[in-house]
Design a protein around this motif. Structure first.
Motif, short mmCIF file in Angstrom:
data_model
loop_
_atom_site.label_atom_id
_atom_site.label_comp_id
_atom_site.label_asym_id
_atom_site.label_seq_id
_atom_site.Cartn_x
_atom_site.Cartn_y
_atom_site.Cartn_z
N MET A 248 1.06 -1.49 -0.11
CA MET A 248 0.03 -0.41 -0.15
C MET A 248 0.78 1.27 0.30
SD MET A 248 -2.80 -1.26 2.78
CE MET A 248 -3.85 0.26 2.74
N LEU A 249 2.31 1.00 0.73
CA LEU A 249 2.90 2.50 0.86
C LEU A 249 3.85 2.13 -0.70
CD1 LEU A 249 4.51 2.33 4.57
CD2 LEU A 249 3.04 3.57 3.07
N ALA A 250 3.88 1.53 -1.21
CA ALA A 250 4.31 1.39 -2.66
C ALA A 250 3.27 2.36 -3.35
CB ALA A 250 4.68 0.01 -2.99
N ASP A 251 2.34 1.50 -3.46
CA ASP A 251 0.98 2.62 -4.55
C ASP A 251 1.26 3.78 -4.45
OD1 ASP A 251 1.13 -0.10 -6.05
OD2 ASP A 251 -0.81 -0.88 -4.18
N ALA A 252 1.27 4.29 -2.76
CA ALA A 252 0.76 5.52 -2.40
C ALA A 252 2.31 6.79 -3.52
CB ALA A 252 0.79 6.04 -1.40
N ARG A 253 3.41 6.23 -2.97
CA ARG A 253 4.37 6.80 -3.82
C ARG A 253 4.21 8.01 -4.85
NH1 ARG A 253 9.09 3.05 -5.01
NH2 ARG A 253 6.74 1.77 -5.90
N ASP A 254 3.28 7.48 -5.51
CA ASP A 254 3.27 8.57 -6.99
C ASP A 254 2.12 9.69 -6.42
OD1 ASP A 254 5.34 7.48 -8.78
OD2 ASP A 254 3.64 6.42 -9.66
N ARG A 255 1.18 9.26 -5.43
CA ARG A 255 0.09 9.66 -4.87
C ARG A 255 0.30 10.91 -3.76
NH1 ARG A 255 -2.42 11.06 -9.57
NH2 ARG A 255 -3.03 8.59 -10.70
N ILE A 256 1.89 10.96 -2.87
CA ILE A 256 1.77 11.62 -2.06
C ILE A 256 1.10 12.96 -1.76
CG2 ILE A 256 4.16 12.40 -2.41
CD1 ILE A 256 5.06 11.54 -0.22
N TRP A 257 1.09 13.92 -3.03
CA TRP A 257 0.32 15.09 -2.86
C TRP A 257 -1.07 14.93 -3.32
CZ3 TRP A 257 3.77 17.20 0.27
CH2 TRP A 257 5.91 16.69 -0.19
N ASP A 258 -1.88 14.71 -4.32
CA ASP A 258 -2.77 14.88 -4.16
C ASP A 258 -4.23 13.58 -3.51
OD1 ASP A 258 -1.60 12.46 -6.02
OD2 ASP A 258 -2.92 13.07 -7.02
N ALA A 259 -2.84 12.57 -2.74
CA ALA A 259 -3.83 11.61 -2.46
C ALA A 259 -2.73 11.11 -1.25
CB ALA A 259 -4.24 10.88 -3.01
N PRO A 260 -2.73 12.13 -0.59
CA PRO A 260 -1.87 11.69 0.80
C PRO A 260 -1.86 10.61 2.17
CG PRO A 260 -2.74 14.33 1.83
CD PRO A 260 -3.25 13.69 0.05
N TRP A 261 -3.78 10.23 1.71
CA TRP A 261 -4.20 9.98 2.98
C TRP A 261 -3.65 8.57 2.32
CZ3 TRP A 261 -7.31 12.33 -0.58
CH2 TRP A 261 -7.26 11.86 -1.77
N LEU A 262 -3.11 7.84 0.92
CA LEU A 262 -2.74 6.36 0.63
C LEU A 262 -1.70 5.58 1.67
CD1 LEU A 262 -3.91 6.93 -3.27
CD2 LEU A 262 -4.80 5.88 -1.24
N MET A 263 -0.93 7.43 1.93
CA MET A 263 0.50 6.87 2.63
C MET A 263 0.46 6.99 3.58
SD MET A 263 4.42 7.96 1.58
CE MET A 263 4.03 7.27 -0.01
N LEU A 264 -0.66 8.65 4.07
CA LEU A 264 -0.48 8.40 6.24
C LEU A 264 -1.01 6.59 7.16
CD1 LEU A 264 -1.04 10.48 8.52
CD2 LEU A 264 -2.81 11.00 7.29
N TYR A 265 -2.08 6.19 6.09
CA TYR A 265 -3.05 5.06 6.94
C TYR A 265 -1.93 3.95 7.35
CZ TYR A 265 -6.64 8.94 7.58
OH TYR A 265 -7.37 10.21 7.69
N PRO A 266 -1.76 3.88 6.40
CA PRO A 266 -0.37 1.70 6.20
C PRO A 266 0.69 3.18 7.30
CG PRO A 266 -1.38 2.33 4.24
CD PRO A 266 -1.47 4.12 4.83
N GLY A 267 1.44 3.85 7.12
CA GLY A 267 2.84 4.26 8.14
C GLY A 267 1.76 4.16 9.52
N LEU A 268 1.29 4.84 10.33
CA LEU A 268 0.45 4.77 11.12
C LEU A 268 -0.10 3.70 11.14
CD1 LEU A 268 -1.75 7.95 10.72
CD2 LEU A 268 -0.07 7.75 12.44
N ALA A 269 -0.31 2.81 10.70
CA ALA A 269 -0.51 1.22 11.23
C ALA A 269 1.03 0.40 11.27
CB ALA A 269 -1.73 0.64 9.97
N ILE A 270 1.56 0.58 10.34
CA ILE A 270 3.04 -0.10 11.07
C ILE A 270 3.85 0.65 11.94
CG2 ILE A 270 5.10 -0.47 10.03
CD1 ILE A 270 4.33 0.06 7.41
N PHE A 271 3.11 1.96 12.11
CA PHE A 271 3.91 3.00 13.18
C PHE A 271 3.54 1.58 15.18
CE2 PHE A 271 3.65 6.44 16.66
CZ PHE A 271 5.42 6.86 16.96
N VAL A 272 2.26 2.45 14.52
CA VAL A 272 1.55 2.06 16.02
C VAL A 272 2.14 0.27 15.98
CG1 VAL A 272 -1.08 1.34 16.60
CG2 VAL A 272 -0.33 3.84 15.75
N THR A 273 1.53 -0.19 14.92
CA THR A 273 1.49 -1.69 15.90
C THR A 273 2.99 -2.09 16.11
OG1 THR A 273 0.27 -2.36 13.90
CG2 THR A 273 1.58 -4.43 14.67
N ILE A 274 4.39 -1.69 15.86
CA ILE A 274 6.39 -1.83 15.92
C ILE A 274 5.72 -1.10 17.29
CG2 ILE A 274 7.82 -1.59 15.55
CD1 ILE A 274 7.47 -1.83 12.56
#
Length: 308
Positions: A262-288
């Motif tokens: 999911m983070l890989a798919d969000a690389r090209d959409r980081i500016w126009d769709a930041p939620w694609l990278m924000l929420y999977p990153g938060l899931a990894i961060f919170v779990t670890i």
């Protein structure tokens, strides 16, 4: 005539009631394992970690109940929708609900991490016990293999294994287990070297107890605390490694939901769709973070040097 030795009556009474005296316990073994884990949950950090992990695991198990969407079905009509009431975390480029994919991705990450740790702990514990107890050529062989594996950075070694085996969930499990077992093996070997010199082990050996009985009854239980700590902390590293491999395209393959992909798919959409990278990153961060908090608490309770 009463005994003139202080405490002799109490000790004999305890023996008659079937209660073992503290001196009869194997050194290093916890008096009350349940009390040790209760002590972990009394600390705010480990308690928070345990609650977060329980919440993540519960949402992963109940994913089909919590969300009506499919994690793999495309819906191009709702492509790249921002967070809303219908899609609390928005949708991706193919119209798939981000929250749904995160929940199903948690299933994969947690189950894969637990399986990898089970294999790593089983293999590492067995080899560490054999190397530490028997020594000589057994120790030389296990130490040599462990040194060769740990000579390479763990992630690079896993990438090399994946490059040879090819990307798949099974190959990710194999690669991460090959990376993880040397840490457990070195830990168990060191603990076994110290434990096998204890008097209760020498006594069991002098009484004619077989090696398997000594290893399983006396040595392994006294290694359980450090093994639990390493496995808990290693679970977070395994989840992060799986996400990294999936991010690089070497792990879980589309359309299966994975936090890394999911983070890989969000690389090209980081500016126009930041939620694609924000929420999977938060899931990894919170779990670890939760796993590390719980692992630190277990280490503080189960390590006798820290308890003292």
């Amino acid at each position: 005539m009463r005994s003139s030795i202080p405490g002799s009556a109490t000790s004999s009474g305890a023996r008659r009631r079937g209660v073992r005296s503290p001196a009869a316990r194997a050194p290093g073994s916890p008096d009350r394992p349940s009390a040790a884990f209760t002590g972990v949950l009394r600390q705010p950090g480990p308690l928070l970690g345990a609650l977060v992990l329980a919440a993540v695991a519960g949402m992963a198990v109940l994913a089909p109940v919590l969300t009506p969407y499919s994690p793999t079905r495309n819906d191009l009509v709702h492509s790249l929708e921002p967070p809303s009431g219908a899609h609390p975390m928005g949708t991706d480029l193919l119209g798939r609900d981000v929250l749904t994919r995160i929940l199903y991705g948690a299933r994969l990450s947690i189950s894969l991490g637990l399986t990898v740790q089970a294999v790593s702990v089983a293999l590492g514990t067995a080899l560490g016990l054999l190397a530490g107890y028997y020594g000589r050529w057994v120790d030389d062989v296990v130490t040599a293999v462990t040194t060769v594996v740990q000579a390479f950075p763990g992630l690079l070694f896993a990438i090399a294994v994946m490059a040879v085996l090819g990307p798949s969930v099974t190959n990710v499990l194999v690669a991460l287990a090959l990376v993880g077992w040397p840490t457990v093996s070195r830990l168990v070997r060191g603990e076994t070297l110290a434990i096998k010199e204890q008097l209760y082990v020498e006594g069991a050996r002098a009484a004619g107890a077989p090696d398997v009985h000594i290893l399983l009854r006396h040595v392994l239980p006294n290694c359980a605390g450090p093994i639990i700590v390493v496995a808990t902390l290693g679970l977070g590293g395994t989840i992060l490694a799986e996400a990294t491999l999936s991010f690089l395209g070497l792990g879980v393959q589309p359309p299966a939901p994975s936090w890394g992909s999911m983070l890989a798919d969000a690389r090209d959409r980081i500016w126009d769709a930041p939620w694609l990278m924000l929420y999977p990153g938060l899931a990894i961060f919170v779990t670890i973070l939760a796993l590390n908090l719980l692992g630190d608490g277990l280490r503080d309770v189960l390590d006798p040097r820290l308890r003292e």
